[in-house]
Design an enzyme around this catalytic site. Structure first.
Site, PDB file in Angstrom:
ATOM      1  N   ASP A   1      -4.809   2.333  -4.313  1.00  0.00           N
ATOM      2  CA  ASP A   1      -3.386   2.485  -4.219  1.00  0.00           C
ATOM      3  C   ASP A   1      -2.807   1.065  -3.773  1.00  0.00           C
ATOM      4  O   ASP A   1      -1.535   1.256  -3.005  1.00  0.00           O
ATOM      5  CB  ASP A   1      -2.628   3.639  -3.522  1.00  0.00           C
ATOM      6  CG  ASP A   1      -3.234   3.733  -1.972  1.00  0.00           C
ATOM      7  OD1 ASP A   1      -4.045   2.874  -1.703  1.00  0.00           O
ATOM      8  OD2 ASP A   1      -2.751   4.577  -1.338  1.00  0.00           O
TER       9      ASP A   1
ATOM     10  N   ASP B   1       0.841  -1.245   0.044  1.00  0.00           N
ATOM     11  CA  ASP B   1      -0.084   0.013   0.002  1.00  0.00           C
ATOM     12  C   ASP B   1       0.923   1.436   0.051  1.00  0.00           C
ATOM     13  O   ASP B   1       1.961   1.268   0.758  1.00  0.00           O
ATOM     14  CB  ASP B   1      -0.921  -0.029   1.038  1.00  0.00           C
ATOM     15  CG  ASP B   1      -1.743   0.930   1.031  1.00  0.00           C
ATOM     16  OD1 ASP B   1      -3.151   0.532   0.767  1.00  0.00           O
ATOM     17  OD2 ASP B   1      -1.909   2.126   1.546  1.00  0.00           O
ATOM     18  N   LEU B   2       0.346   2.243  -0.825  1.00  0.00           N
ATOM     19  CA  LEU B   2       1.536   3.336  -1.085  1.00  0.00           C
ATOM     20  C   LEU B   2       1.282   4.391   0.154  1.00  0.00           C
ATOM     21  O   LEU B   2       0.239   4.370   0.763  1.00  0.00           O
ATOM     22  CB  LEU B   2       1.074   4.076  -2.123  1.00  0.00           C
ATOM     23  CG  LEU B   2       1.003   3.329  -3.324  1.00  0.00           C
ATOM     24  CD1 LEU B   2       1.236   4.262  -4.639  1.00  0.00           C
ATOM     25  CD2 LEU B   2       2.198   2.436  -3.323  1.00  0.00           C
TER      26      LEU B   2
END
Ligand code: C2E
Ligand code: MG
Ligand code: MG
Length: 648
Positions: free
Chosen positions: A296, A253-254
């Site tokens: 994301d 996950d960003l």
């Protein structure tokens, strides 16, 4: 003219059609040569002893032999996959050979004519007619071949009959001519329909391939999508449960992507996601499967039996794709990424469980080891069980009875006044004991329970505040989930309106992570609250990732500096500098500033000197129940000036 020529041409561009023609034709080849041979043997037989052996044995023997060889060649080739070029060659050869062979049979049959009597003549006419009609029938799918055969056999034969001068022969010739015309007409229609059918099948197949691709590929990054990821994960999980197959699932996950999206727009956000996908692909090897799961979030499957150290190495490599900033449309954006892993079969043998656990490890990475990989462990499992007990208990208890609030004073050391109280949730359960608010609030946040809990707590806090003096404010914490729920915001507005507490006395505390979630929705919620007269404070400032420019864009009134910076303020110059910077920033941006977690007189003095006089912390008082608040207020008014106390 052109369209007539087209009827005789093999369409070498249309590979599928050629393949279908070959397939249909090769099924009928044995039948064709069988008919040809049987008819020829019958004709040779009726002329045995009448015509010379060269015409009744040698020549038909040669033709039947040639037919048998062609037949064998076709049977051999039947199941092989044919290259388009070879297919075109074969079909063209079939056209030429069909014409030549047809002509040879015709020449042979007519060469028998001078030897026979009337009934044998009848046999010859019958032979040519029936043979050519059935051959054309067999060649139906290869239109040029059928037409060439018609041309090389029927045309000379009809000319032969018409020229014979015999009335019966002329009648037969005309008859055969008309039948042939009708047959050609039918043939053209049928072969057209056959081509249309094949082209239709090709189009259907193309569409279904395209559908399959769309259903399994993420359109933005062109990576496999969530569906394909789970499909693959399920397959491997199956192997893990039956054959103890070992593999690794990762969820990436960003960090800070939301801010990029909100600040620079979705176009830039999309490009960042696309490039992230590309960078991930570049570093992956063929044991690794990378997918975009949505938003994301990316999924990684490593189909290999790796030791934990090797998994962490893969994770570090994955996180390192964010080392270089993303430059998109003239903007340079720096984001990070955290990744959680689950190792099959130890962590689970179903796709759901493995994903859930990798996701849990990711949640840990985000909370404590941002930008680093974390592997799901036994401790996580214990923790999950604990959290799930908390969740189940929260679901069944009487929230109104078990939840309460403590209030912690916030003071202004400059004016020596008590300015407000922050309401802090408390939960005492007979079985679980005291459960810390950050623990049960975060459990509630992951379920729909948070909305109810917030309402219960807010009602209690408003009831308490309505008994306090008018100049003392109430600070109340709202969670991220509250802020993105329009229902909760409307309920909050209604509760405040019916409480009789002046909205200008209420401060809503929100954390940075909340603001990062759904910028638009959060902004809309804050706008509604502020339009009522409430103030908004950014809680725990500095503990998250938000950039100063981002904070500047939010509708804020106050910033609460995280207590993490205060702990070392007396001993570390660095901590002191950070706090000073934030205090100066607040002054420039015209935000009020509160320092929380103040525990010693020395800290009070330093913070005061740095320019912030509003403080909260154990030094002044620990959070207390409402029953003690009244005495605290009364005593505080006559107590010493805290600045004096600090100095003394
Ligand atoms: P917060 O809003 O930053 O609250 C301040 C926390 O710091 C409180 O912890 C408080 O007891 C503690 N604290 C205050 N002064 C000092 C000090 O001098 N030293 C130290 N070490 N700690 C101090 P608490 O009550 O455990 O709450 C923890 C967090 O739980 C809160 O952090 C807040 O984020 C959340 N929380 C508490 N009540 C609520 C609530 O009603 N709703 C929501 N959504 N979150 C809440
Ligand atoms: Mg707070
Ligand atoms: Mg705080």
């Amino acid at each position: 003219m052109k369209s007539i020529a087209k009827l005789f041409r093999i369409d070498a561009e249309n590979h599928e059609l050629m393949g279908a023609q070959l397939a249909a034709f090769s099924r009928q080849v044995p039948l064709l040569y069988f008919i040809l041979s049987v008819n020829s043997i019958a004709l040779a037989f009726t002329h045995l002893g009448i015509a010379p052996p060269s015409l009744t044995v040698a020549f038909p023997g040669f033709l039947v032999g040639a037919s048998a060889i062609r037949c064998i060649i076709w049977l051999r080739r039947r199941d092989g996959v044919v290259e388009p070029k070879a297919a075109a060659r074969t079909l063209r050869a079939t056209v030429l050979l069909g014409g030549a062979l047809g002509f040879a049979f015709l020449a042979w049959a007519l060469s028998l004519f001078p030897y026979g009597d009337t009934s044998r003549h009848g046999h010859i006419l019958f032979f040519v007619g029936i043979t050519v009609v059935s051959c054309i029938f067999c060649l139906m799918h290869v239109r040029p071949a059928a037409l060439v055969l018609t041309g090389t056999v029927i045309a000379p034969f009809v000319v032969f009959l018409l020229a014979s001068g015999d009335v019966v022969h002329i009648a037969i010739g005309l008859n055969l001519f008309l039948v042939t015309v009708a047959m050609i007409y039918i043939l053209i229609i049928c072969s057209g329909q056959f081509a249309a059918m094949v082209n239709g099948q090709v189009e259907t197949k193309r569409l279904s391939n395209e559908n399959f691709r769309l259903a399994n590929v993420d359109s933005l990054t062109e990576l496999p999508n969530r569906r394909q990821f789970f499909h693959r994960l399920s397959d491997l999980a199956e192997q893990a449960s039956t054959a103890n197959h070992r593999f690794v699932v990762g969820v990436l996950d960003l960090d800070g992507f939301k801010a990029v999206n909100d600040l620079y727009g979705h176009g830039v956000g999309d490009r960042v996601l696309k490039e992230t996908g590309q960078r991930l692909l570049e570093l992956s090897d063929d044991t690794q499967f990378i997918a975009r799961l949505g938003g994301d979030e990316f999924g990684i499957i490593v189909d290999a039996d790796l030791e934990p150290e090797a998994v962490l190495a893969v994770g570090s490599k994955v996180c390192s794709v964010f080392d270089a900033p993303f430059s998109v449309a003239g903007i340079v954006a720096k984001i990070g990424g955290s990744v959680g892993f689950a190792l099959a079969p130890d962590a689970g043998t179903t796709a759901e469980l493995l994903y859930e656990r990798a996701d849990y490890a990711l949640y840990h990475a985000k909370a404590r080891y941002r930008g680093q990989p974390v592997i799901f462990s036994r401790e996580h499992e214990v923790e999950i069980r604990k959290l799930s007990t908390i969740e189940h208990t929260l679901r069944r208890i009487d929230l109104e009875a078990e939840l309460s609030l403590h209030y912690q004073p916030i003071v202004n050391v400059g004016t020596a006044r008590l300015v407000g109280f922050e309401a802090l949730a408390r939960w005492h359960n007979p079985e679980l004991g005291d459960v810390a608010p950050d623990v049960f609030i975060s459990v509630a946040e992951r379920t729909e329970l948070i909305g109810t809990i917030t309402q219960v707590l807010l009602r209690k806090a408003l009831a308490a505040a309505s008994s306090w003096p008018e100049d003392i404010f109430l600070s109340f914490n709202l969670s991220m989930r509250d802020l993105i729920s329009p229902v909760t915001i409307l309920q909050t507005v209604a509760l405040i309106e019916s409480s009789g507490v002046d909205p200008r006395r209420i401060i809503i505390e929100v954390t940075e992570t909340a603001l990062m979630q759904d910028y638009e929705q959060v902004q809309a919620s804050l706008r509604i609250l502020r339009s009522m007269g409430l103030k908004v404070a950014l809680d725990d400032f500095g503990s998250g990732q938000s950039s100063l420019s981002y904070v500047h864009q939010l509708s804020l009134d106050k910033i609460k500096i995280d207590r993490g910076f205060i702990r070392n303020i007396a001993t570390q110059e660095n901590a002191r500098n950070i706090v000073k910077t934030v205090i100066d920033l607040c002054r420039n941006l015209k935000f009020d500033c509160v320092v929380e977690g103040v525990e010693t007189a020395e800290q009070v003095e330093i913070i005061d000197r740095l320019g912030c006089s509003t403080m909260q912390g154990y030094f002044f008082a620990k959070p207390m129940p409402q029953s003690e608040v009244e005495t605290f207020i009364a005593n505080y008014r006559v107590s010493d000036h805290p600045r004096m106390a600090a100095a003394g």
